[in-house]
Design an enzyme around this catalytic site. Structure first.
Site, PDB file in Angstrom:
ATOM      1  N   ARG A  45      34.213  40.043  42.011  1.00 49.67           N
ATOM      2  CA  ARG A  45      34.704  38.887  42.763  1.00 49.67           C
ATOM      3  C   ARG A  45      35.493  37.994  41.820  1.00 49.67           C
ATOM      4  O   ARG A  45      35.088  37.800  40.670  1.00 49.67           O
ATOM      5  CB  ARG A  45      33.558  38.043  43.346  1.00 49.67           C
ATOM      6  CG  ARG A  45      32.583  38.771  44.217  1.00 49.67           C
ATOM      7  CD  ARG A  45      33.159  39.306  45.475  1.00 49.67           C
ATOM      8  NE  ARG A  45      33.768  38.297  46.350  1.00 49.67           N
ATOM      9  CZ  ARG A  45      34.422  38.579  47.457  1.00 49.67           C
ATOM     10  NH1 ARG A  45      34.581  39.834  47.822  1.00 49.67           N
ATOM     11  NH2 ARG A  45      34.938  37.628  48.205  1.00 49.67           N
ATOM     12  N   HIS A  99      36.262  43.661  30.322  1.00 50.88           N
ATOM     13  CA  HIS A  99      37.390  44.234  31.064  1.00 50.88           C
ATOM     14  C   HIS A  99      37.764  45.569  30.423  1.00 50.88           C
ATOM     15  O   HIS A  99      37.860  45.672  29.198  1.00 50.88           O
ATOM     16  CB  HIS A  99      38.588  43.274  31.007  1.00 50.88           C
ATOM     17  CG  HIS A  99      39.767  43.783  31.785  1.00 50.88           C
ATOM     18  ND1 HIS A  99      39.794  43.808  33.157  1.00 50.88           N
ATOM     19  CD2 HIS A  99      40.945  44.312  31.380  1.00 50.88           C
ATOM     20  CE1 HIS A  99      40.936  44.334  33.571  1.00 50.88           C
ATOM     21  NE2 HIS A  99      41.654  44.638  32.508  1.00 50.88           N
TER      22      HIS A  99
HETATM   23  C1  GAR Z   1      33.240  48.511  33.902  1.00 57.00           C
HETATM   24  O1  GAR Z   1      34.147  49.472  33.433  1.00 57.00           O
HETATM   25  C2  GAR Z   1      33.825  47.129  33.736  1.00 57.00           C
HETATM   26  O2  GAR Z   1      34.585  46.969  32.567  1.00 57.00           O
HETATM   27  C3  GAR Z   1      34.677  47.015  34.962  1.00 57.00           C
HETATM   28  O3  GAR Z   1      33.925  47.603  35.986  1.00 57.00           O
HETATM   29  C4  GAR Z   1      33.074  48.610  35.419  1.00 57.00           C
HETATM   30  C5  GAR Z   1      31.663  48.314  35.848  1.00 57.00           C
HETATM   31  O4  GAR Z   1      30.813  49.358  35.454  1.00 57.00           O
HETATM   32  N1  GAR Z   1      35.005  45.649  35.244  1.00 57.00           N
HETATM   33  C6  GAR Z   1      36.152  45.291  35.797  1.00 57.00           C
HETATM   34  O5  GAR Z   1      37.022  46.065  36.099  1.00 57.00           O
HETATM   35  C7  GAR Z   1      36.266  43.801  36.028  1.00 57.00           C
HETATM   36  N2  GAR Z   1      37.635  43.449  36.258  1.00 57.00           N
HETATM   37  P1  GAR Z   1      29.262  49.098  35.302  1.00 57.00           P
HETATM   38  O6  GAR Z   1      28.779  48.508  36.627  1.00 57.00           O
HETATM   39  O7  GAR Z   1      28.690  50.462  35.085  1.00 57.00           O
HETATM   40  O8  GAR Z   1      29.024  48.170  34.148  1.00 57.00           O
END
Ligand code: GAR
Length: 224
Positions: free
Chosen positions: A100, A118
């Site tokens: 979000r 990120h």
């Molecule tokens: C991760 O790769 C994180 O860096 C990314 O979502 C994934 C969540 O994985 N975040 C974004 O893209 C935020 N803009 P996880 O739930 O296994 O930690």
């Protein structure tokens, strides 16, 4: 691990998630060590079905859902979230796959106490589909960034970055898997730097305070 100039008391930290929570798990695992300068006191998901909630509960951590679909729109959601954090005396908040966009109101309330991870080497590839975009641009290096959150999306002073080489046969999936391993390595280190008060922010730069903190190389995390 090196936790820096720890003031002694562990910082009460919340993790905000939306999905599977592998970065959350990396932070929970690090915080099992009593010498780690942050304790994870709460996990919040904006969707009740997020697998991360069950994983957190299994680890003995309070975990709750605060739906973004409730009353009051975006502002109402953020007020409920903020109230849950404050009710538990949370001091630091880590976004870990929290999908979000937060408003300037929330970001200001948690100024310099709100971290995000990120999956790209910021300021390149803000937003979504970072691995496919890095491949499409022919990048030879790609990686992940932990940064303080500012009102602009995927922007803010950078605490830690880790890089991986892009291989000729990479797909977004294979590249993303190696970047995810880097994420799991750098997020606990970045939170330790912040929770131990080892760093200071000057503009967009995060610097290690002088003193008995970790060596300067701790700001760049080499991952093999
Ligand atoms: C991760 O790769 C994180 O860096 C990314 O979502 C994934 C969540 O994985 N975040 C974004 O893209 C935020 N803009 P996880 O739930 O296994 O930690």
């Amino acid at each position: 691990m090196t936790s820096g100039a720890n003031t002694g008391r562990r910082k009460r930290t919340a993790i905000l998630v939306s999905g599977r929570g592998s970065n959350m798990t990396a932070l929970l695992d690090a915080a099992v060590d009593p010498a780690y300068p942050a304790e994870i006191a709460l996990v919040v998901a904006n969707v009740a079905e997020a697998p991360a909630l069950e994983k957190a509960r299994a680890a003995g951590i309070e975990a709750l859902a605060v739906s973004h679909r409730g009353q009051g729109g975006r502002q109402g959601f953020e007020e409920r979230l903020d109230a849950e954090l404050r009710a538990r005396d949370i001091e630091l908040v880590c976004l870990a796959g929290f999908m979000r966009i937060l408003t300037p109101w929330f970001v200001e309330r948690w100024h310099d106490r709100l971290l995000n991870i990120h999956p790209a080497l910021l300021p390149a590839f803000k937003g979504l589909d970072t691995h496919a975009r890095a491949l499409a641009e022919g990048c030879r290096l790609h990686g992940a960034t932990v940064h303080y959150v500012r009102a602009e999306m995927d922007a803010g002073p950078i605490i830690a970055q880790g890089a991986v080489a892009v291989m000729d046969g990479d797909t977004p999936q294979t590249l993303g898997a190696r970047v995810l391993a880097v994420e799991h390595a750098i997020y606990p280190k970045a939170l330790a730097l912040v929770a131990s008060d080892a760093v200071e922010i000057e503009g967009m730069r995060v610097r290690l305070k002088t003193g008995d903190g970790p060596a300067p190389a701790a700001l760049i995390v080499p991952v093999t």
